[in-house]
Write a protein that holds these residues in place. Structure first.
Motif, mmCIF file in Angstrom:
data_model
loop_
_atom_site.group_PDB
_atom_site.id
_atom_site.type_symbol
_atom_site.label_atom_id
_atom_site.label_comp_id
_atom_site.label_asym_id
_atom_site.label_seq_id
_atom_site.Cartn_x
_atom_site.Cartn_y
_atom_site.Cartn_z
ATOM 1 N N THR A 2 0.833 -1.199 0.000
ATOM 2 C CA THR A 2 0.000 0.000 0.000
ATOM 3 C C THR A 2 0.863 1.243 0.000
ATOM 4 O O THR A 2 2.081 1.186 0.150
ATOM 5 N N ARG A 121 6.388 6.658 -10.041
ATOM 6 C CA ARG A 121 5.820 5.312 -10.185
ATOM 7 C C ARG A 121 4.872 5.253 -11.371
ATOM 8 O O ARG A 121 4.809 4.246 -12.069
ATOM 9 N N PRO A 125 5.902 2.335 -14.324
ATOM 10 C CA PRO A 125 5.133 1.356 -13.543
ATOM 11 C C PRO A 125 5.805 -0.023 -13.558
ATOM 12 O O PRO A 125 6.512 -0.369 -14.489
ATOM 13 N N VAL A 126 5.539 -0.762 -12.516
ATOM 14 C CA VAL A 126 6.000 -2.146 -12.435
ATOM 15 C C VAL A 126 4.814 -3.024 -12.794
ATOM 16 O O VAL A 126 3.757 -2.944 -12.170
ATOM 17 N N GLU A 127 4.983 -3.831 -13.837
ATOM 18 C CA GLU A 127 3.912 -4.703 -14.289
ATOM 19 C C GLU A 127 3.741 -5.865 -13.304
ATOM 20 O O GLU A 127 4.707 -6.479 -12.893
ATOM 21 N N ARG A 128 2.510 -6.123 -12.971
ATOM 22 C CA ARG A 128 2.206 -7.275 -12.114
ATOM 23 C C ARG A 128 2.030 -8.511 -12.999
ATOM 24 O O ARG A 128 1.645 -8.411 -14.152
ATOM 25 N N GLY A 129 2.318 -9.677 -12.446
ATOM 26 C CA GLY A 129 2.211 -10.929 -13.190
ATOM 27 C C GLY A 129 0.798 -11.158 -13.714
ATOM 28 O O GLY A 129 -0.186 -10.744 -13.122
#
Length: 130
Positions: A2, A121, A125-129
């Motif tokens: 979070t 961010r 962005p950080v890609e989620r699986g």
């Protein structure tokens, strides 16, 4: 994760980076400690540049810690770290312990900023699986 834990972790990483830079690099240069001049000489820097580089490092760390100027501070600090890496390469120091140390510092610095800055961010962005 979070937003609040990300923010806290980001400030912890940023603070650790800043404390390391201030204690291990900036302070010896600004206090004109012999170890700073000796290290600069080993890297091929002529005498007299130590204080100026210390002032530049201090300015970059301060800019990095101020939220409104943190991105500018990070970019400028990365330039200094790139110069440090180039100096290590030029004198033929070991890869993982010396040459890449600037990269390690840069990753901690950018990681801390990424965690504490929502706009950064959003930009990276950080890609989620899937």
């Amino acid at each position: 994760m979070t937003t609040k834990p990300m923010l806290i972790t980001g400030w912890v990483l940023s603070g650790a980076f800043a404390l390391f830079m201030l204690g291990a690099s900036v302070a010896p240069k600004l206090m004109m400690m012999p170890v700073a001049e000796e290290t600069m000489a080993q890297l091929g820097w002529p005498a007299g540049f130590t204080l100026m580089i210390g002032v530049l490092e201090l300015a970059c760390v301060l800019l990095y810690l101020i939220p409104r100027t943190s991105l500018l501070g990070a970019v400028l600090m990365m330039a200094i770290l790139g110069g440090a890496m180039a100096s290590q390469i030029r004198v033929g120091n070991p890869l993982f312990s010396h040459i890449l140390f600037s990269l390690y510092l840069g990753l901690v610095m950018w990681g801390g900023l990424w965690l504490r800055n929502a706009r950064l961010r959003a930009l990276f962005p950080v890609e989620r699986g899937a």
